[in-house]
Design a protein around this motif. Structure first.
Motif, PDB file in Angstrom:
ATOM      1  N   ASP A  64      -3.248  58.324   8.356  1.00  0.00           N
ATOM      2  CA  ASP A  64      -2.005  58.954   8.783  1.00  0.00           C
ATOM      3  C   ASP A  64      -1.048  59.212   7.625  1.00  0.00           C
ATOM      4  O   ASP A  64      -0.098  59.998   7.760  1.00  0.00           O
ATOM      5  CB  ASP A  64      -1.324  58.092   9.845  1.00  0.00           C
ATOM      6  CG  ASP A  64      -1.117  56.651   9.376  1.00  0.00           C
ATOM      7  OD1 ASP A  64      -1.713  56.292   8.339  1.00  0.00           O
ATOM      8  OD2 ASP A  64      -0.367  55.907  10.026  1.00  0.00           O
ATOM      9  N   LEU A  65      -1.292  58.565   6.479  1.00  0.00           N
ATOM     10  CA  LEU A  65      -0.432  58.775   5.316  1.00  0.00           C
ATOM     11  C   LEU A  65      -0.932  59.888   4.395  1.00  0.00           C
ATOM     12  O   LEU A  65      -0.201  60.335   3.507  1.00  0.00           O
ATOM     13  CB  LEU A  65      -0.301  57.481   4.507  1.00  0.00           C
ATOM     14  CG  LEU A  65       0.368  56.292   5.216  1.00  0.00           C
ATOM     15  CD1 LEU A  65       0.403  55.085   4.296  1.00  0.00           C
ATOM     16  CD2 LEU A  65       1.779  56.658   5.674  1.00  0.00           C
ATOM     17  N   SER A  90       0.988  63.213   4.464  1.00  0.00           N
ATOM     18  CA  SER A  90       2.340  63.201   3.894  1.00  0.00           C
ATOM     19  C   SER A  90       2.339  63.322   2.371  1.00  0.00           C
ATOM     20  O   SER A  90       3.414  63.430   1.771  1.00  0.00           O
ATOM     21  CB  SER A  90       3.064  61.919   4.309  1.00  0.00           C
ATOM     22  OG  SER A  90       2.385  60.773   3.807  1.00  0.00           O
TER      23      SER A  90
END
Length: 397
Positions: free
Chosen positions: A173-174, A177
């Motif tokens: 999920d990182l 980003s």
């Protein structure tokens, strides 16, 4: 008169039948009999089962062996089925070993839920009978391992070295980003090669750049005694792209693109595409000079899962187009040696974990055999080759 008499007779017969039916119906209501005409229950005679005959002599079996059952008993076939289900019955002949133990093992395969009800059978794992594919060891792998060991021994700050050694997979999920890889902003040139003349010219440019880089490296390391005796190599970022296949059956598509990247330039060799005309040498980019470059043992081609790409090229263009495969370095085992805690060895995960950059895979399932590549496809193909060189620099640098 005759017609009246006949009709009168018919009427008389009908009235007689009607009266008999009315009498029988009243009797049936009074007695509850099943038979309307008789007014009483029919006698149900028990059928006597014939004893089994002896097939040899066609005579009756002895009284002890007769299988005579009444209505409350079950048949002999049902008994056999019960025995088979309970595992008490063994099979004669060669399968005499099939007994209750095998039935118990089949019971163990049944999955039960918390309440004890059977929910189905366990899925048996398919046994892979194919022998494991032997890993091809690159000739430069030993040199890289020595560089990794030397870096660990001579590493400066101990805390920084400890943090570097404990590098692990970045959460998925990182990854989104993170900033994108910087190749598009740096405006490095991307050269698309689609005919034999431009292929020979691109190979000459690659060799010229690698030879100049090799001379600079050799001059810098000339007086370093620790590097003496270790062969020095030139490195190229390497990858291939293939047209995706969305249906089962048939042979896969051959590789449509080869990406070779130096530190400054990415070269995209289009092997097959729509509208290629081999009579005018358009689309004939797998030239002799390119094959010599792919087979050169002094030029190490670097990538992730690189040996699968080599096999696809050999299947399409012959076993000699890439040599014996020892000049191709798969970075996955080297990364595992450098950072043992990294488990996901894909190119996108390694770019995020090691380089802290996001590598987009949005163009991976595009048609790489289309007549003209879009700018997004060219940037994607070049980034896949460049990022392999940056990973190699992070491992040994």
């Amino acid at each position: 008169m005759t017609i009246r008499n006949e009709s009168g007779v018919k009427r008389k017969r009908l009235s007689t039948i009607k009266s008999m039916l009315d009498q029988g119906l009243s009797t049936h209501r009074r007695t509850g009999a099943n038979d309307v005409g008789l007014g009483k229950k029919p006698s149900r005679k028990k059928k006597k089962m014939k004893p089994p005959m002896n097939n040899a002599n066609k005579e009756l079996s002895p009284p002890a062996e007769r299988n005579v059952y009444n209505r409350a008993s079950i048949t002999h076939r049902q008994k056999q089925q019960k025995k088979k289900k309970s595992g008490q019955m063994s099979i004669k002949g060669d399968d005499a070993s099939v007994t209750q133990q095998q039935h118990q093992s089949s019971k163990d395969d049944v999955i039960t839920n918390d309440s004890g009800k059977k929910t189905g059978k366990k899925k048996k794992k398919k046994i892979n009978t194919k022998p494991p594919r032997q890993r091809i060891v690159c000739i430069a792998e030993e040199t890289l391992i020595q560089c990794i060991d030397r870096k660990r021994l001579l590493g400066g700050d101990s805390m920084q070295q400890h943090a570097d050694d404990n590098l692990s997979d970045l959460p998925k999920d990182l990854i989104n980003s993170l900033p994108d890889v910087p190749y598009k902003k740096s405006k490095k040139p991307v050269v698309v090669v689609s005919d034999s003349a431009s292929s020979d010219r691109a190979v000459a440019e690659i060799r010229a750049e690698l030879s100049s880089d090799h001379k600079q490296y050799r001059n810098q390391r000339k007086n370093n005694s620790q590097q003496q005796g270790n062969p020095s190599f030139s490195y190229l970022g390497f990858d291939t792209e293939t047209r995706p296949k969305f249906h089962q059956g048939g042979d896969p598509h051959p590789p449509a693109l080869i990406q070779l990247a130096t530190q400054t330039t990415a070269y995209l060799f289009r092997l097959t595409f729509q509208g290629a005309n081999h009579k005018t040498s358009e689309g004939m980019t797998m030239t002799k000079s390119l094959q010599n470059l792919l087979c050169d043992l002094n030029i190490i081609k670097v990538g992730i899962g690189i040996h699968k790409d080599v096999e696809d090229l050999k299947h399409a263009y012959g076993a000699d187009c890439c040599g014996d495969g020892t000049s191709y370095l798969d970075l996955a085992p080297v990364v595992n040696l450098r950072w043992p805690k990294i488990k996901r060895a894909g190119l996108r995960n390694l770019t995020a974990t090691v380089l802290r950059r996001k590598l987009s895979k949005a163009q991976q399932m595009k048609n790489w055999e289309m007549k003209r590549l879009t700018p997004a496809m060219e940037a994607y193909a070049a980034a896949d080759a460049w990022v392999s060189l940056d990973l190699l620099a992070a491992i040994v640098g």
